[in-house]
Each structure stands twice: as structure tokens, then as C-alpha cells.
Write a protein that holds these residues in place. Structure first.
Motif, mmCIF file in Angstrom:
data_model
loop_
_atom_site.group_PDB
_atom_site.id
_atom_site.type_symbol
_atom_site.label_atom_id
_atom_site.label_comp_id
_atom_site.label_asym_id
_atom_site.label_seq_id
_atom_site.Cartn_x
_atom_site.Cartn_y
_atom_site.Cartn_z
ATOM 1 N N GLU A 24 0.836 -1.207 0.000
ATOM 2 C CA GLU A 24 0.000 0.000 0.000
ATOM 3 C C GLU A 24 0.866 1.250 0.000
ATOM 4 O O GLU A 24 0.635 2.186 -0.782
ATOM 5 C CB GLU A 24 -0.908 -0.025 1.232
ATOM 6 C CG GLU A 24 -1.750 1.219 1.438
ATOM 7 C CD GLU A 24 -2.957 1.260 0.524
ATOM 8 O OE1 GLU A 24 -3.282 0.224 -0.074
ATOM 9 O OE2 GLU A 24 -3.563 2.340 0.412
ATOM 10 N N ARG A 25 1.875 1.272 0.859
ATOM 11 C CA ARG A 25 2.751 2.449 0.930
ATOM 12 C C ARG A 25 3.546 2.633 -0.359
ATOM 13 O O ARG A 25 3.773 3.764 -0.796
ATOM 14 C CB ARG A 25 3.700 2.309 2.128
ATOM 15 C CG ARG A 25 3.016 2.460 3.484
ATOM 16 C CD ARG A 25 4.052 2.587 4.603
ATOM 17 N NE ARG A 25 4.857 1.384 4.728
ATOM 18 C CZ ARG A 25 4.530 0.354 5.512
ATOM 19 N NH1 ARG A 25 3.405 0.380 6.218
ATOM 20 N NH2 ARG A 25 5.322 -0.700 5.593
ATOM 21 N N ALA A 26 3.981 1.539 -0.961
ATOM 22 C CA ALA A 26 4.837 1.623 -2.151
ATOM 23 C C ALA A 26 4.067 1.984 -3.417
ATOM 24 O O ALA A 26 4.632 2.594 -4.329
ATOM 25 C CB ALA A 26 5.573 0.291 -2.355
ATOM 26 N N LEU A 27 2.765 1.646 -3.486
ATOM 27 C CA LEU A 27 2.048 1.739 -4.755
ATOM 28 C C LEU A 27 0.850 2.694 -4.769
ATOM 29 O O LEU A 27 0.310 2.988 -5.832
ATOM 30 C CB LEU A 27 1.548 0.339 -5.157
ATOM 31 C CG LEU A 27 2.631 -0.719 -5.382
ATOM 32 C CD1 LEU A 27 2.003 -2.102 -5.486
ATOM 33 C CD2 LEU A 27 3.436 -0.417 -6.641
ATOM 34 N N ARG A 28 0.411 3.174 -3.603
ATOM 35 C CA ARG A 28 -0.842 3.917 -3.555
ATOM 36 C C ARG A 28 -0.813 5.227 -4.327
ATOM 37 O O ARG A 28 -1.868 5.744 -4.718
ATOM 38 C CB ARG A 28 -1.235 4.186 -2.102
ATOM 39 C CG ARG A 28 -0.267 5.073 -1.341
ATOM 40 C CD ARG A 28 -0.617 5.131 0.138
ATOM 41 N NE ARG A 28 0.387 5.885 0.906
ATOM 42 C CZ ARG A 28 0.415 5.887 2.228
ATOM 43 N NH1 ARG A 28 -0.483 5.186 2.915
ATOM 44 N NH2 ARG A 28 1.341 6.587 2.861
ATOM 45 N N ASN A 113 14.120 -4.285 0.324
ATOM 46 C CA ASN A 113 14.598 -3.534 -0.839
ATOM 47 C C ASN A 113 13.738 -3.770 -2.075
ATOM 48 O O ASN A 113 13.708 -2.949 -2.991
ATOM 49 C CB ASN A 113 16.051 -3.912 -1.146
ATOM 50 C CG ASN A 113 17.019 -3.355 -0.110
ATOM 51 O OD1 ASN A 113 16.792 -2.291 0.435
ATOM 52 N ND2 ASN A 113 18.083 -4.086 0.173
ATOM 53 N N PHE A 114 13.019 -4.918 -2.085
ATOM 54 C CA PHE A 114 12.188 -5.201 -3.264
ATOM 55 C C PHE A 114 11.085 -4.175 -3.450
ATOM 56 O O PHE A 114 10.587 -3.975 -4.557
ATOM 57 C CB PHE A 114 11.594 -6.605 -3.150
ATOM 58 C CG PHE A 114 10.466 -6.722 -2.165
ATOM 59 C CD1 PHE A 114 10.704 -6.885 -0.817
ATOM 60 C CD2 PHE A 114 9.135 -6.677 -2.594
ATOM 61 C CE1 PHE A 114 9.664 -6.993 0.081
ATOM 62 C CE2 PHE A 114 8.088 -6.777 -1.698
ATOM 63 C CZ PHE A 114 8.360 -6.939 -0.348
ATOM 64 N N LEU A 115 10.696 -3.492 -2.360
ATOM 65 C CA LEU A 115 9.632 -2.492 -2.466
ATOM 66 C C LEU A 115 10.057 -1.284 -3.293
ATOM 67 O O LEU A 115 9.221 -0.582 -3.854
ATOM 68 C CB LEU A 115 9.209 -2.046 -1.064
ATOM 69 C CG LEU A 115 8.539 -3.123 -0.207
ATOM 70 C CD1 LEU A 115 8.407 -2.655 1.229
ATOM 71 C CD2 LEU A 115 7.174 -3.492 -0.788
#
Length: 373
Positions: A24-28, A113-115
């Protein structure tokens, strides 16, 4: 007033609340997200939310990601693209899921790190999917297919002679003029694969415009360079000249094969020493035990560790410790036979499986050779 652009919707299938919050934090900022914590729930939500892409964790409470993909693809004629989310050490599973329809995968590392790469990966897959849809629509126009398609398209007559080839096919064949016209396609596709493509009886009986089998073979260009290709063969009949032939659609899959090979190596080898890893060694020992029970073939398993290795790490740092582990791995390889299986079992622990070696004197000799090195 300018109409606000609607964000693409993603369907996230993951039973980890913590991971879902991270997505959610990475894509919103770029996407709308709908969450499902089981495969069944995701299948129910799909039609309602019509996602542009699915983020799919491999291990779900009610099914595996592979089961989800197979069920999903059967239900929907044009499924949305998907990205597999897998833990470290499960890359081989990701490769299997990509073979079943997933477009890409991401390894979820513990540090998160993948985020950082996740938004870009999603954007790339969506972009590629849009391109694929555009290509499918463009294939309705025959001339556009021949001139602009990214895949190589070759037409053969009933004798296997080349009638036409688009620019992508000419690139694959490594020809720049019309010298390909009238040549036998046997010159380019290896014989064991070529012999089946002109079997018109088999092709006609299996012909289905909605499900053309995807095959793999080795291709030889004009310079005799050999590389793997993926190809589809469809028969056709010309009413004008009353002759049969086939259309072959193909693409170079060298990069994909290299990636699969690299992922397989990662799943069976230790990243630091490049020796076999613990899981592979245990599987090999289990197989060896089963064979030995049937054939009475002797074998030896040798276990080694490094005395006071912790002191080396504490005194000189982990970089020096890693260099030492790699040096020991090279020495073990130099002291053993070609067919012996050497693995890093953990930290400073190594194991060796030696087949056809069962007497104590021979085993002692190997041990003394390793100690002496």
C-alpha cells in the motif's frame, strides 16, 4: 475542467497483513489497490474490480500461486497480467509460475529492498501487456503482421521451401537480402524439430485457431549460430494455387533460457562459495541412499567445519571471513574427484558426498589431503 485521470487498479493476493501494508505504501500514489488474502477470495473479487494487474504471493492459505494461475487462466479468456511475489530461495518456483502464465516475479528480501523496484516492475509489466494487446489487434491486418510484427513469421510451401519472411524472421535468419526466398527451412531449423512441421495430417487434425501449440527448438542462422526459439506452426491451404503450406511464428528465447538457467543455479548453489547448497545436498544424499540400498554401491559422507572461524570474523571482519570461505571451497574442489558432491552446509560447515568410496583407508586419505592443503 480537465477530467482527472483514473489510476489503474491492482489486485494484491497475499495473506500477510504486514506485506499488504508495505505494498500500500509503495504503490498507492500510482495505483488503486484491492486486497485479497486467499486465492478463492481473489477469484471472487476479480470480476468486480477488473484489475489491470495481479500481484500474487506464491504461498496462500488455501492454494499455491501456481494453482491460482491455472484456475484463473481457465476461467478467463483474456486474464490480466500477473507478477509473482516469492521469498528468497524460491526462484525455481517463480520460473514454473512464469511458464504457467505469470509475466514476471520479484524476490521478497528480508530488508524490504524489493519495495523500491516494485513500482517500476508493475509499470513495466503493464506497459508490456498493453503492447501485447496492441500486437494482437494488429494481427488482424495481414500486411501489418508481415511488416511490423516483433515475432519472426515465415511461410513455407508443401516441400518446406520459404515463400515469405517478415523483417523479424530475416533478422533471426541473419540474412539481409532476398537470398532466403526458395531456400529449404531445413537449413535453419534443426532436423529433429523440422521433420514434424510439414506433417500436414497431424497439423490439420490438431488445428485449432484458438489454441495453437507452442513448441521449442534450436534455430541455425545463416552464419550457423545456434540458439533456442519458441515457435508455432499453423497449416494453410491456398485456393488459388491448390497447394498446402504452413505459417511459422517464432521468436528468439535465448535470454529467457539463460534466465531460467541462472535461476536454477541460484536454487541449487550457495551464493558465496558457488558450491552446492544444503537443500540440494540433502536431496542428493537421499537419492544416493535409495540407490545404495538397491545396488549395494558404497558411498561416504564427510562433514567438515572450520575451527575458531568466529574469531576470524570478529577479529578481521566478515569480508575476510567470506574470502576465507571461498578459498576453502576452492581447496575442497581441488582435493576431491570430479564427480564428488561438495556443499556448504551452513556458516563454516561443509559436507562432501563421495560415491564408490567406502573403505576407511581411502576416506582417511582424502581427509588428510584436505587437511594438508
Amino acid at each position: 475542467m480537465e477530467k482527472q485521470k483514473v489510476k489503474p487498479r491492482l489486485l494484491v493476493v497475499d495473506d500477510s497483513i504486514h506485506d499488504c501494508e508495505s505494498y500500500e505504501r509503495a504503490l498507492r500514489h500510482r495505483y488503486q489497490l484491492t486486497f485479497s488474502h486467499t486465492g478463492a477470495e481473489a477469484l471472487e473479487k476479480f470480476e468486480a474490480c477488473q484489475p489491470a494487474l495481479i500481484l500474487l504471493d506464491y504461498q496462500l492459505p488455501d492454494m499455491t500461486g501456481l494453482d491460482f494461475l491455472q484456475t484463473y487462466s481457465r476461467r478467463l479468456p483474456t486474464p490480466a497480467p500477473s507478477i509473482v511475489l516469492t521469498g528468497e530461495g524460491s526462484q525455481s518456483l517463480a520460473v514454473e509460475m512464469m511458464k504457467s502464465g505469470a509475466q514476471d516475479y520479484i524476490v521478497k528480501d528480508a530488508s524490504g529492498n524489493f519495495l523500491k523496484v516494485l513500482p517500476g516492475k508493475v509499470e513495466d509489466v503493464l506497459r508490456n501487456h498493453r503492447r501485447q494487446l496492441e500486437t494482437l489487434e494488429a494481427r488482424e491486418l495481414h500486411d501489418v503482421i508481415l511488416d511490423m510484427a516483433g515475432e519472426g513469421i515465415v511461410g513455407l510451401d508443401e516441400r518446406g521451401k520459404i515463400l515469405f519472411a517478415n523483417s523479424a524472421a530475416q533478422t533471426l535468419m541473419n540474412v539481409t537480402d532476398m537470398s532466403w526466398l526458395g531456400r529449404s527451412f531445413r537449413e535453419f531449423l534443426e532436423v529433429r524439430f523440422y521433420d514434424s512441421i510439414l506433417n500436414f495430417t497431424r497439423l490439420q487434425s490438431a488445428a485449432d485457431p484458438h489454441r495453437v501449440p507452442v513448441l521449442e527448438g534450436n534455430f541455425k542462422d545463416a552464419s550457423r549460430k545456434i540458439f533456442p526459439v519458441e515457435y508455432r506452426v499453423t497449416p494453410f491451404y491456398s485456393t488459388m494455387v491448390k497447394k498446402m503450406g504452413v505459417v511459422i511464428v517464432m521468436q528468439d528465447i535465448s535470454q529467457r533460457k539463460q534466465a531460467e538457467k541462472a535461476l536454477l543455479h541460484m536454487s541449487t548453489h550457495d551464493a558465496l562459495t558457488q558450491l552446492f547448497n544444503r537443500d540440494f545436498f540433502i536431496q542428493t544424499v537421499e537419492t544416493t541412499i535409495a540407490q545404495s540400498e538397491r545396488t549395494r554401491r558404497p558411498f561416504t559422507v564427510m562433514f567438515l567445519d572450520i575451527d575458531n572461524f568466529k574469531n576470524i570474523n570478529d577479529s578481521f571482519g566478515h569480508d575476510i571471513g567470506d574470502q576465507m570461505l571461498k578459498a576453502i571451497a576452492k581447496r575442497l574442489m581441488a582435493c576431491t574427484r570430479h564427480g564428488d558432491v561438495i556443499a556448504r552446509f551452513g556458516g563454516d560447515e561443509f559436507v562432501i558426498l563421495m560415491n564408490d568410496l567406502g573403505d576407511k583407508d581411502s576416506v582417511r586419505g582424502v581427509a588428510m589431503k584436505i587437511i594438508g592443503s
